[in-house]
Design an enzyme around this catalytic site. Structure first.
Site, PDB file in Angstrom:
ATOM      1  N   HIS A 184     121.817  21.017  -1.367  1.00 21.28           N
ATOM      2  CA  HIS A 184     122.144  19.599  -1.540  1.00 21.28           C
ATOM      3  C   HIS A 184     121.683  19.122  -2.912  1.00 21.28           C
ATOM      4  O   HIS A 184     120.571  19.405  -3.346  1.00 21.28           O
ATOM      5  CB  HIS A 184     121.470  18.753  -0.463  1.00 21.28           C
ATOM      6  CG  HIS A 184     121.776  17.286  -0.594  1.00 21.28           C
ATOM      7  ND1 HIS A 184     123.029  16.770  -0.331  1.00 21.28           N
ATOM      8  CD2 HIS A 184     121.013  16.243  -1.006  1.00 21.28           C
ATOM      9  CE1 HIS A 184     123.012  15.462  -0.555  1.00 21.28           C
ATOM     10  NE2 HIS A 184     121.804  15.123  -0.966  1.00 21.28           N
ATOM     11  N   SER A 185     122.556  18.382  -3.598  1.00 25.86           N
ATOM     12  CA  SER A 185     122.265  17.787  -4.907  1.00 25.86           C
ATOM     13  C   SER A 185     121.892  18.899  -5.902  1.00 25.86           C
ATOM     14  O   SER A 185     122.663  19.828  -6.093  1.00 25.86           O
ATOM     15  CB  SER A 185     121.161  16.740  -4.761  1.00 25.86           C
ATOM     16  OG  SER A 185     121.068  15.929  -5.907  1.00 25.86           O
ATOM     17  N   MET A 186     120.717  18.844  -6.515  1.00 27.21           N
ATOM     18  CA  MET A 186     120.323  19.914  -7.418  1.00 27.21           C
ATOM     19  C   MET A 186     120.385  21.261  -6.705  1.00 27.21           C
ATOM     20  O   MET A 186     120.747  22.289  -7.298  1.00 27.21           O
ATOM     21  CB  MET A 186     118.905  19.687  -7.952  1.00 27.21           C
ATOM     22  CG  MET A 186     118.433  20.763  -8.927  1.00 27.21           C
ATOM     23  SD  MET A 186     116.683  20.680  -9.357  1.00 27.21           S
ATOM     24  CE  MET A 186     115.962  21.626  -8.013  1.00 27.21           C
ATOM     25  N   SER A 191     126.581  20.367  -1.323  1.00 24.56           N
ATOM     26  CA  SER A 191     126.526  19.006  -0.801  1.00 24.56           C
ATOM     27  C   SER A 191     125.982  18.049  -1.846  1.00 24.56           C
ATOM     28  O   SER A 191     125.007  18.361  -2.545  1.00 24.56           O
ATOM     29  CB  SER A 191     125.626  18.995   0.450  1.00 24.56           C
ATOM     30  OG  SER A 191     125.327  17.686   0.858  1.00 24.56           O
TER      31      SER A 191
END
Length: 220
Positions: A71-73, A98
């Site tokens: 998720h994200s990074m 994500s």
């Protein structure tokens, strides 16, 4: 399934997902250095370096189907790990990314250069970390270096063009994410020759928090 946390995140963030999937998969979560039980270890603020080191640890898991979820990074890290595994002729069963735009869409972001108050304000804006921790000075001093280091890694990361992945890729995004447009999430399709699907959820950058059950069902 190997999970990769967001900037400033820790392995414990994935505990609810791990519990939800316990009957379907063995869930492992990467604990980046510089936080929680690894808080005394030097931070790694380069996604490519981080991904190579993680790949060395993940590679021995090739005796079973391997799903990567970030998720994200963490999506950027998971993508680079998948790329490195493929370069080593090791198959990934599925990559799930994500809350992150496709890597060919870099943004000029400088949160990591802000003062402490600026970094805290950005984290509060995205609502990814319980804001109560910022009311405790000791906790702020403990977590802020990891948050800033992760933001530096995420914001200075640049995609290095190369062969596309061959594994299936699923992209998840919130329809009101200030960090990623739906179009930028959909463009993950360009990074694989395998099947691709996009799932859009109501919510912002941390839509996962609001839709834990639905995301767990999708992954299962």
């Amino acid at each position: 399934m190997v999970c990769f946390p967001h900037a400033g995140g820790a392995a414990s963030w994935y505990r609810p997902l791990s519990t939800a999937l316990a009957s379907r998969a063995e869930v492992l979560v990467v604990q980046y250095p510089g936080r929680q039980d690894r808080h005394t270890e030097p931070l790694i603020d380069d996604i490519h370096v981080l991904a190579r080191r993680i790949t060395d640890l993940v590679a021995p898991l090739r005796d079973r189907p391997l799903v990567l979820f970030g998720h994200s990074m963490g999506a950027s890290v998971a993508f680079e790990v998948a790329t490195e595994l493929q370069a080593r002729s090791l198959e990934v069963a599925h990559l799930v990314v994500s809350g992150r735009r496709a890597p060919q869409h870099p943004h000029e972001e400088k949160v990591h250069r802000l003062d402490d108050a600026g970094v805290i304000a950005e984290v509060r804006r995205l609502a990814g970390t319980d804001s109560r921790i910022f009311d405790d000075e000791d906790l702020v001093r403990m977590v802020l270096p990891a948050i800033r280091g992760d933001y530096r890694a995420a914001e200075t990361y640049r995609y290095r063009p190369g062969p596309p992945l061959t594994c299936p890729v699923t992209a998840l995004t919130g329809d009101d994410d200030p960090k990623t447009t739906v179009k930028e999430a959909a463009d993950w399709e360009e990074r694989t020759t395998g099947p691709f699907q996009l799932r859009v959820f109501p919510g912002g950058h941390f839509f996962l928090t609001e839709h834990k059950k639905a995301v767990a069902e999708l992954l299962a």
